[in-house]
Scaffold this motif. Structure first.
Motif, PDB file in Angstrom:
ATOM      1  N   TRP A  97     -48.153 -75.056  29.256  1.00 24.36           N
ATOM      2  CA  TRP A  97     -48.640 -73.964  28.407  1.00 24.36           C
ATOM      3  C   TRP A  97     -48.551 -74.334  26.927  1.00 24.36           C
ATOM      4  N   ALA A  98     -47.507 -75.067  26.567  1.00 22.12           N
ATOM      5  CA  ALA A  98     -47.380 -75.513  25.180  1.00 22.12           C
ATOM      6  C   ALA A  98     -48.517 -76.460  24.806  1.00 22.12           C
ATOM      7  N   ASN A  99     -48.878 -77.361  25.723  1.00 27.02           N
ATOM      8  CA  ASN A  99     -49.994 -78.266  25.447  1.00 27.02           C
ATOM      9  C   ASN A  99     -51.316 -77.509  25.349  1.00 27.02           C
ATOM     10  N   VAL A 100     -51.481 -76.484  26.204  1.00 25.36           N
ATOM     11  CA  VAL A 100     -52.698 -75.666  26.130  1.00 25.36           C
ATOM     12  C   VAL A 100     -52.775 -74.958  24.783  1.00 25.36           C
ATOM     13  N   LEU A 101     -51.657 -74.387  24.355  1.00 23.86           N
ATOM     14  CA  LEU A 101     -51.628 -73.723  23.050  1.00 23.86           C
ATOM     15  C   LEU A 101     -51.898 -74.715  21.923  1.00 23.86           C
ATOM     16  N   GLY A 102     -51.340 -75.911  22.051  1.00 25.62           N
ATOM     17  CA  GLY A 102     -51.567 -76.919  21.021  1.00 25.62           C
ATOM     18  C   GLY A 102     -53.024 -77.338  20.942  1.00 25.62           C
ATOM     19  N   ILE A 103     -53.654 -77.499  22.107  1.00 28.00           N
ATOM     20  CA  ILE A 103     -55.078 -77.862  22.112  1.00 28.00           C
ATOM     21  C   ILE A 103     -55.917 -76.734  21.525  1.00 28.00           C
ATOM     22  N   MET A 104     -55.588 -75.495  21.898  1.00 28.20           N
ATOM     23  CA  MET A 104     -56.310 -74.351  21.333  1.00 28.20           C
ATOM     24  C   MET A 104     -56.137 -74.293  19.819  1.00 28.20           C
ATOM     25  N   ALA A 105     -54.920 -74.516  19.353  1.00 23.30           N
ATOM     26  CA  ALA A 105     -54.670 -74.489  17.912  1.00 23.30           C
ATOM     27  C   ALA A 105     -55.432 -75.596  17.200  1.00 23.30           C
ATOM     28  N   THR A 106     -55.490 -76.776  17.831  1.00 21.60           N
ATOM     29  CA  THR A 106     -56.202 -77.892  17.214  1.00 21.60           C
ATOM     30  C   THR A 106     -57.699 -77.627  17.145  1.00 21.60           C
ATOM     31  N   VAL A 107     -58.261 -77.108  18.239  1.00 22.49           N
ATOM     32  CA  VAL A 107     -59.700 -76.821  18.263  1.00 22.49           C
ATOM     33  C   VAL A 107     -60.047 -75.734  17.251  1.00 22.49           C
ATOM     34  N   LEU A 108     -59.251 -74.666  17.228  1.00 22.35           N
ATOM     35  CA  LEU A 108     -59.509 -73.584  16.280  1.00 22.35           C
ATOM     36  C   LEU A 108     -59.346 -74.059  14.837  1.00 22.35           C
ATOM     37  N   ALA A 109     -58.335 -74.898  14.608  1.00 20.09           N
ATOM     38  CA  ALA A 109     -58.130 -75.423  13.259  1.00 20.09           C
ATOM     39  C   ALA A 109     -59.244 -76.378  12.861  1.00 20.09           C
ATOM     40  N   ALA A 110     -59.787 -77.101  13.857  1.00 14.82           N
ATOM     41  CA  ALA A 110     -60.853 -78.054  13.559  1.00 14.82           C
ATOM     42  C   ALA A 110     -62.115 -77.355  13.077  1.00 14.82           C
ATOM     43  N   ILE A 111     -62.375 -76.161  13.603  1.00 14.08           N
ATOM     44  CA  ILE A 111     -63.574 -75.424  13.192  1.00 14.08           C
ATOM     45  C   ILE A 111     -63.250 -74.296  12.218  1.00 14.08           C
ATOM     46  N   GLN A 112     -61.977 -74.150  11.872  1.00 13.49           N
ATOM     47  CA  GLN A 112     -61.568 -73.048  11.002  1.00 13.49           C
ATOM     48  C   GLN A 112     -62.250 -73.101   9.647  1.00 13.49           C
ATOM     49  N   TYR A 113     -62.327 -74.289   9.067  1.00 15.09           N
ATOM     50  CA  TYR A 113     -62.845 -74.407   7.709  1.00 15.09           C
ATOM     51  C   TYR A 113     -64.361 -74.522   7.652  1.00 15.09           C
ATOM     52  N   LEU A 114     -65.015 -74.682   8.796  1.00 17.91           N
ATOM     53  CA  LEU A 114     -66.474 -74.803   8.784  1.00 17.91           C
ATOM     54  C   LEU A 114     -67.157 -73.526   8.279  1.00 17.91           C
ATOM     55  N   PRO A 115     -66.782 -72.319   8.763  1.00 21.90           N
ATOM     56  CA  PRO A 115     -67.407 -71.112   8.196  1.00 21.90           C
ATOM     57  C   PRO A 115     -67.114 -70.927   6.714  1.00 21.90           C
ATOM     58  N   GLN A 116     -65.900 -71.290   6.286  1.00 25.72           N
ATOM     59  CA  GLN A 116     -65.566 -71.137   4.874  1.00 25.72           C
ATOM     60  C   GLN A 116     -66.323 -72.146   4.019  1.00 25.72           C
ATOM     61  N   ILE A 117     -66.481 -73.355   4.526  1.00 24.40           N
ATOM     62  CA  ILE A 117     -67.269 -74.353   3.798  1.00 24.40           C
ATOM     63  C   ILE A 117     -68.707 -73.876   3.644  1.00 24.40           C
ATOM     64  N   TRP A 118     -69.271 -73.311   4.710  1.00 22.32           N
ATOM     65  CA  TRP A 118     -70.639 -72.807   4.645  1.00 22.32           C
ATOM     66  C   TRP A 118     -70.745 -71.613   3.691  1.00 22.32           C
ATOM     67  N   THR A 119     -69.767 -70.705   3.739  1.00 26.63           N
ATOM     68  CA  THR A 119     -69.790 -69.542   2.856  1.00 26.63           C
ATOM     69  C   THR A 119     -69.692 -69.960   1.395  1.00 26.63           C
ATOM     70  N   THR A 120     -68.776 -70.860   1.094  1.00 30.44           N
ATOM     71  CA  THR A 120     -68.624 -71.326  -0.285  1.00 30.44           C
ATOM     72  C   THR A 120     -69.872 -72.058  -0.755  1.00 30.44           C
ATOM     73  N   TRP A 121     -70.462 -72.845   0.117  1.00 28.65           N
ATOM     74  CA  TRP A 121     -71.685 -73.566  -0.236  1.00 28.65           C
ATOM     75  C   TRP A 121     -72.837 -72.589  -0.486  1.00 28.65           C
TER      76      TRP A 121
END
Length: 336
Positions: A173-197
């Motif tokens: 479960w810890a690895n699942v949470l870690g993968i979820m956190a990594t995936v969410l963090a990987a795309i976290q800044y994409l909407p903000q980058i697009w909004t700022t642009w």
């Protein structure tokens, strides 16, 4: 349970011989995380609006932080450190739990951003109507907050349920949470980058926060890697990804701020040049009421002729208030 008992013994022996260099670095990172979020909190409050911050950036960041915090809590190494607090000294226990404290402070600070984003969300159209950026509604902000709340409750419920009924599955479960956190963090800044642009400016996004956090993410990842080892890749890998993406957003924000500053300086220079232009200088010999009659400039010592209403007479007994197509003007021109 036998492997976990061996893990506890191994972790307790490590906690009893702490690395003071790693301890000092961990305390420095903990304070740095707390301080780095303060400029963002202050900027939203000072501007009185969260304009410029993408709601999807808030959604992904909060859910990623929740998964990351739950990950380090249920990680076998972290649970072993907590169990060791019963046998080691208070100082050794506090030093061993600094990694958990770091992730907890980061999650708490980002949750505060979520609350400020919701409280100071612009209810009216702050952006110009001709902009191509999509303006999010209050319903979007409330939906983001509800999703974050439901996600947090579900993660807590699953973690507690596994801890009580299936503790052997906590590592998975810890690895699942870690993968979820990594995936969410990987795309976290994409909407903000697009909004700022799209906006062409950072809005309420804090550049000082990113200046602190971008290099701090790599230092933090290294500290967690040294503490948790390769087995904790799902924990420290998140901050490697976020550091890279936040660096891209930081570079974009700096470029926009430099352009905006140059535009303001150019605008102030042009205004100052126009204010001293000869066409804006009033001749001191003209009447003090500011009325300027084209082609009429009284000579020094001369008295200007006025009509019955006190206005200056230009020619043929006509005042400045006489219509251009007045019949008397036509008659005067027709007289030889």
């Amino acid at each position: 349970m036998e492997p976990f008992s061996d893990l506890i013994s191994d972790r307790c022996s490590k906690l009893q011989a702490p690395s003071y260099l790693n301890l000092a670095l961990s305390i420095f990172i903990l304070l740095g995380i707390l301080i780095s979020y303060l400029p963002q909190h202050y900027r939203i409050i000072a501007r009185g609006t969260s304009e410029g911050i993408s709601p999807y950036f808030i959604l992904l960041g909060t859910t990623s932080g929740t998964c990351g915090f739950a990950n380090i809590l249920v990680l076998p190494a972290s649970r072993a450190d907590v169990a060791c607090c019963k046998t080691v000294s208070t100082f050794e226990c506090a030093a061993g739990l600094l990694g958990i404290a770091q992730v907890g402070v980061q999650w708490t600070c980002f949750t505060v951003i979520l609350l400020l984003f919701l409280v100071f969300f612009p209810r009216g159209p702050d952006l110009p109507q001709n902009t191509g950026a999509k303006q999010h509604t209050w319903r979007t902000a409330v939906t983001v907050a509800i999703i974050c709340l439901v996600h947090g409750v579900l993660v807590i419920w699953v973690s507690v349920a596994l801890m009580i009924t299936r503790p052997t599955y906590l590592g998975t479960w810890a690895n699942v949470l870690g993968i979820m956190a990594t995936v969410l963090a990987a795309i976290q800044y994409l909407p903000q980058i697009w909004t700022t642009w799209s906006l062409g400016h950072v809005g309420s996004l804090s550049i000082p926060m990113m200046l602190i956090q971008t290099p701090g993410s790599f230092v933090w990842a290294g500290s967690l890697a040294a503490r948790l080892g390769v087995e904790g890749w799902s924990t420290w890998g998140v901050y490697l990804v976020t550091g890279c993406l936040q660096g891209c957003l930081l570079a974009m924000g700096i470029v926009f701020e430099v352009k905006a500053r140059r535009t303001r300086e150019a605008g102030s220079d042009s205004v100052s040049d126009e204010s001293f232009s000869p066409q804006y200088i009033t001749d001191p010999r003209q009447p003090s009421n500011g009325t300027c009659v084209v082609g009429y400039l009284p000579s020094e010592g001369a008295t200007a002729e006025t009509d019955d209403e006190g206005g200056p007479v230009v020619e043929d007994g006509l005042s400045e208030n006489t219509p251009l197509l007045n019949g008397s003007r036509q008659k005067s021109k027709a007289t030889p």
